[in-house]
Design a protein around this motif. Structure first.
Motif, PDB file in Angstrom:
ATOM      1  N   GLN A 350       0.837  -1.210   0.000  1.00 41.48           N
ATOM      2  CA  GLN A 350       0.000   0.000   0.000  1.00 41.48           C
ATOM      3  C   GLN A 350       0.873   1.262   0.000  1.00 41.48           C
ATOM      4  N   VAL A 367      -4.445   4.078  -0.282  1.00 39.15           N
ATOM      5  CA  VAL A 367      -5.491   3.091  -0.051  1.00 39.15           C
ATOM      6  C   VAL A 367      -6.017   2.698  -1.431  1.00 39.15           C
ATOM      7  N   SER A 368      -5.949   1.418  -1.771  1.00 40.47           N
ATOM      8  CA  SER A 368      -6.414   0.951  -3.086  1.00 40.47           C
ATOM      9  C   SER A 368      -7.770   0.285  -2.951  1.00 40.47           C
ATOM     10  N   THR A 370     -11.017  -2.146  -2.509  1.00 42.19           N
ATOM     11  CA  THR A 370     -11.419  -3.195  -1.561  1.00 42.19           C
ATOM     12  C   THR A 370     -11.185  -4.551  -2.196  1.00 42.19           C
ATOM     13  N   TYR A 438      -7.247  -1.234   3.026  1.00 44.95           N
ATOM     14  CA  TYR A 438      -7.807  -1.570   1.705  1.00 44.95           C
ATOM     15  C   TYR A 438      -8.523  -2.907   1.666  1.00 44.95           C
ATOM     16  N   GLY A 442     -11.548  -0.456   1.383  1.00 43.84           N
ATOM     17  CA  GLY A 442     -10.822   0.257   0.348  1.00 43.84           C
ATOM     18  C   GLY A 442     -11.741   1.032  -0.570  1.00 43.84           C
TER      19      GLY A 442
END
Length: 502
Positions: A350, A367-368, A370, A438, A442
């Protein structure tokens, strides 16, 4: 008086006797001189004798010439390829054949020293015994023909062969004998050897060669990343069809299929889109980034097929780049075509790095998406498609309601890198970044950034710059929540209206 007459008579007798004595002495001297001369110069006497003999022979009529010796005469036959045979032993004195003068089988040989006779049956029997007249040993002539070679089509000259026309051969020998010839070169005798039907200077053959070389005369050299590829007659000559008679023709269906196959192979060999790449991950070392995404070199196959077809038809000779959909940001051998300026995102750690000239220029936590089947951020190599300030992001469309979405979210910085609406943007509503947020909380696929980080990244990155996304650790995906869309909506780069965001 009587006494005076007697005295005169005596004087006459004495004078006569003196003359006779003197004449005898002269004769004796001449004989001795001639004998001496003969002994000292025998060659001279022989030359005189010979001269007389020669004059005698020259003045002798032909009817009384001495007849030639049959054992002395022969005719040498010179065959193709250096072989030779001798006609001899069948001749006889022409006078001995006088009784057979009415026999049509008897023919004569005219020599300067006389005539010889022979039977044609004896001649043909002798000729038939020569190896050169044995049909089993003949090599038949071959016509000139067009042959495909590495550098295109060429005419292969005719091959003479050793096959003989027997009747013409016998006739040529008889004609040579009739004139008393000593040698007969059969290469120069008309019609003796069987000739090829088509020679290399044949007008139809030359025209066909010209046509083939025109069809295959084009030469297209492609400039490709790290290589050049040339398409010319050495390849296109193999696209023609050879007929049963040895000629070559262009079958349009076959020809066009070869063009299509060539372009497809060119793309297969040189396209890098959707291919795995070796990448030097920060703090980890070389990893393999899966061949997803759409960054890379890509040939436009339909457009290139159309252009190549036209160039081959017109015999074009050129060097050019192929028609392409896109190219890479850097040279092929520069960091696997990614180059030294790029964005690196490790979706497991992350974290994001911005590289400039091979060095880290900026980095931040993120944060990418979910980690479920609908919203996770896909790994692959992408590129910055656009840069916008003060954009409005929207979620999924609500069925049955025009211009209604699951959410709308204004952002200050928007940098999409997929056509399905995934990009980099500020997320001022988040209070934390990095860690494992995430996994269950996310985004919808986008890479959320701290507001201050988004501003700096916006000013650093360029459109078309590579974005490398990867998971450095194994991962699993939860099932998509009920009602969530699992297929992305394509990003709209128009200036007006909201943009679909992940």
């Amino acid at each position: 008086m009587k006494k005076r007459r007697k005295k005169q008579k005596n004087r006459m007798l004495l004078l006569l006797a003196a003359v006779l004595v003197f004449g005898g002495l002269l004769s004796a001297y001449g004989v001795l001189s001639f004998a001496k001369s003969g002994k000292e110069d025998g060659t001279a006497q022989a030359a005189v004798t010979g001269s007389v003999a020669e004059r005698t022979q020259e003045n002798t009529p032909e009817t009384v010439k001495q007849t030639a010796d049959p054992a002395d005469y022969q005719l040498t036959l010179q065959f193709r390829n250096g072989a030779s045979q001798t006609v001899k032993g069948i001749f006889r004195d022409s006078s001995s054949a006088a009784a057979d003068s009415s026999d049509a089988d008897i023919k004569t040989v005219a020599l300067p020293e006389g005539k010889l006779a022979y039977r044609t049956s004896d001649l043909t029997q002798l000729l038939d015994s020569f190896p050169e007249l044995q049909e089993s040993g003949w090599t038949q002539p071959e016509d000139a023909k067009i042959e495909k070679q590495d550098d295109g089509f060429v005419i292969i000259p005719e091959t003479p062969g050793t096959a003989l026309n027997r009747d013409a051969f016998v006739s040529a020998v008889e004609q040579a004998l009739s004139g008393g010839a000593e040698t007969l070169n059969l290469e120069q005798a008309e019609g003796v050897y069987v000739q090829p039907a088509v020679r290399q200077d044949n007008a139809d053959l030359q025209a066909h060669l010209s046509q083939l070389n025109q069809i295959t005369g084009a030469s297209i050299t492609y400039r490709l990343p790290g290589a050049e590829v040339t398409l010319d007659g050495s390849t296109t000559s193999g696209w023609l069809t050879q007929n049963a008679d040895g000629t070559w023709t262009r079958d349009d269906a076959v020809w066009n299929q070869h063009i299509s196959d060539f372009v497809s192979q060119l793309a297969a060999d040189h396209d890098t889109i959707n291919r795995d790449r070796t990448f030097p991950a920060t703090g980890i070392g070389n990893i393999t980034v899966k061949g997803t995404g759409y960054y890379g070199y890509e040939i436009d196959e339909p457009a290139e097929t159309a252009q190549l077809t036209q160039e081959l038809d017109s015999g074009t000779v050129t060097t050019r780049e192929p028609c392409r959909v896109q190219t890479e940001y850097a040279a092929r051998d520069d960091n696997s075509g990614i180059g030294q300026n790029y964005v690196e995102i490790d979706l497991s750690r992350q974290h994001l790095w911005v590289y400039r000239d091979g060095a880290v220029a900026f980095e931040t936590d993120i944060v990418s998406g979910t980690m479920n089947e609908s919203y996770y951020t896909p790994e692959g190599v992408y590129k910055i498609l656009d840069k916008k300030q003060n954009a409005t992001l929207v979620g999924d469309a609500i069925p049955g309601k025009k211009d209604y979405y699951t959410y709308t979210q204004p952002v200050s910085y928007w940098m999409p890198f997929t056509y399905t609406g995934i990009g980099l943007h500020d997320a001022s509503w988040r209070g934390a970044f990095g860690g494992t947020i995430y996994v269950s909380d996310g985004s919808h696929g986008c890479v959320n950034l701290p507001a201050s980080a988004a501003a700096q990244i916006f000013n650093l990155v360029e459109i078309q710059e590579p974005v490398v996304c990867y998971y450095s650790q194994p991962y699993s995906l939860a099932a998509a929540p009920e009602g969530q869309q699992t297929e992305g909506v394509y990003y709209n780069s128009a200036d007006s209206g909201a943009v679909q965001a992940g």
